[in-house]
Scaffold this active site. Structure first.
Site, PDB file in Angstrom:
ATOM      1  N   THR A   1      29.620  13.677  11.492  1.00 37.27           N
ATOM      2  CA  THR A   1      29.747  12.704  12.582  1.00 37.27           C
ATOM      3  C   THR A   1      28.583  12.852  13.559  1.00 37.27           C
ATOM      4  O   THR A   1      28.010  11.849  14.015  1.00 37.27           O
ATOM      5  CB  THR A   1      31.091  12.907  13.311  1.00 37.27           C
ATOM      6  OG1 THR A   1      32.134  12.654  12.381  1.00 37.27           O
ATOM      7  CG2 THR A   1      31.245  11.962  14.484  1.00 37.27           C
TER       8      THR A   1
ATOM      9  N   GLU B   1      38.551  18.038  18.802  1.00 39.61           N
ATOM     10  CA  GLU B   1      37.699  17.000  18.202  1.00 39.61           C
ATOM     11  C   GLU B   1      36.238  17.195  18.626  1.00 39.61           C
ATOM     12  O   GLU B   1      35.317  16.999  17.827  1.00 39.61           O
ATOM     13  CB  GLU B   1      38.231  15.623  18.621  1.00 39.61           C
ATOM     14  CG  GLU B   1      37.508  14.419  18.072  1.00 39.61           C
ATOM     15  CD  GLU B   1      37.760  14.149  16.606  1.00 39.61           C
ATOM     16  OE1 GLU B   1      37.452  15.035  15.789  1.00 39.61           O
ATOM     17  OE2 GLU B   1      38.230  13.048  16.259  1.00 39.61           O
TER      18      GLU B   1
HETATM   19  N1  HSE Z   1      33.939   6.705  16.725  1.00 34.50           N
HETATM   20  C1  HSE Z   1      33.482   7.875  16.056  1.00 34.50           C
HETATM   21  C2  HSE Z   1      32.138   7.562  15.417  1.00 34.50           C
HETATM   22  C3  HSE Z   1      34.470   8.253  15.001  1.00 34.50           C
HETATM   23  O1  HSE Z   1      32.051   6.529  14.776  1.00 34.50           O
HETATM   24  O2  HSE Z   1      31.210   8.334  15.596  1.00 34.50           O
HETATM   25  C4  HSE Z   1      34.065   9.450  14.211  1.00 34.50           C
HETATM   26  O3  HSE Z   1      35.020   9.689  13.211  1.00 34.50           O
END
Ligand code: HSE
Length: 311
Positions: A185, A132
């Site tokens: 992201t 990830e």
């Molecule tokens: N919690 C993470 C974000 C999830 O919101 O950046 C990314 O899929």
């Protein structure tokens, strides 16, 4: 390459992280969207990716999300054989429904099965976090945990990794619209402020607490009141075309709550009952059909099992 007959085929589901108020800690698992993977043992040692269908992704294990998490587990287990991965990718990378998590969790889940389950789900999440991290430049587990544990999960801490499984109210259905644009992201994280107002923080942790209580007590009204994000959504919603119109429509047609799925661009709604979810889906579909952006829309019950063994 000489192969043994030991192989497994799995469904690795899409997931919704954050769930409005729970940035980086809350998530839930979907049932109708996900990748498939075939993992088999090989006499040749190491991790090989022999097939990727759906999207153009790297074949070198050390550059591939599923490969990196597989290598982390492989290094620890140190078996006297190897593994070959076939990845059938249905979840578009950068969609906000846990594409990288499905890959990262899928490979380690399947390898663990073929090894006779030496690792528990928390340990698998730890290996998967390495994969990830390749996708998002930081280790987070809020998509991985629901993919591996199923249902709703809360990541209590990363070091040490502690995941809490939360109950899933039985009438809960999710609608997820995925506009066909990509939001990385890493970029969606870069626009967030490093500090937050005390007033906003108080509202946010009150919502997380009451959301957890609502899941335990199946209190749909409280769930609805708690699905509010005053910290992240105001920034990230600007990256998502027509977010406000989708949210307004979703709530107007009876959704309990509506927010950004993970880092977007997907938008999720939670609804009580399948019939209500279908009404919300149809209304949102109508909104996006009037725009020039292609989209996919999914209706799913909450997947309380997580990754499933198909064969
Ligand atoms: N919690 C993470 C974000 C999830 O919101 O950046 C990314 O899929």
């Amino acid at each position: 390459m000489e192969k043994t007959s030991n192989q497994i085929k799995i469904f690795s589901p899409a997931t919704v992280a954050n769930v409005s108020c729970g940035f980086d800690v809350l998530g839930f698992c979907l049932d109708t969207v996900g990748d498939e993977m075939i993992i088999r043992k090989t006499t040749q040692k190491g991790i090989t990716i022999s097939k990727i269908v759906g999207y153009d992704l790297p074949f070198e294990a050390e550059n591939n999300v599923a490969g990196v998490s597989a290598l982390a587990l492989y290094k620890d287990a140190n078996p006297d054989f190897g593994f070959e991965l076939e990845i059938y990718k249905n979840i578009k990378p950068g969609s906000g429904i846990g594409s990288s998590a499905a890959s990262a969790a899928g490979s380690v889940f399947a390898m663990n099965e073929l090894l006779g389950k030496p690792y528990n789900k928390t340990q698998l999440t730890n290996f998967a976090m390495k994969g990830e991290a390749l996708a998002s430049n930081c280790e987070h587990a809020d998509n991985l945990a629901p993919a591996l544990f199923g249902g709703f999960t809360l990541v209590k801490s990363l070091k040490p990794l502690k995941i809490i499984e939360l109950p899933t109210p039985k009438d809960l259905f999710a609608v997820v619209i995925h506009p066909q644009i990509e939001i990385k992201t890493s970029e969606a994280r870069a626009i967030l402020p490093q500090k937050v107002d005390m007033k906003d923080a108080i509202e946010q942790w009150s919502n997380v607490g009451s959301l957890v209580h609502a899941l335990h007590t199946e209190d749909y009204n409280l769930l609805s009141e708690s699905l509010v994000d005053v910290i992240v959504e105001p920034y990230r919603s600007q990256l998502i075309p027509h977010f406000d119109a989708v949210k307004e429509t979703s709530l107007k047609h009876g959704a309990l709550g509506c927010g950004i799925s993970g880092s977007g661009p997907s938008i999720f709604s939670l609804c009580k009952g399948e019939e209500q979810a279908m009404k919300v889906r149809d209304a949102i579909q109508k909104v996006y059909s009037q725009t020039s952006i292609d989209f996919e829309i999914h209706l799913s019950k909450i997947n309380t099992e997580g990754i499933k063994i198909l064969e």
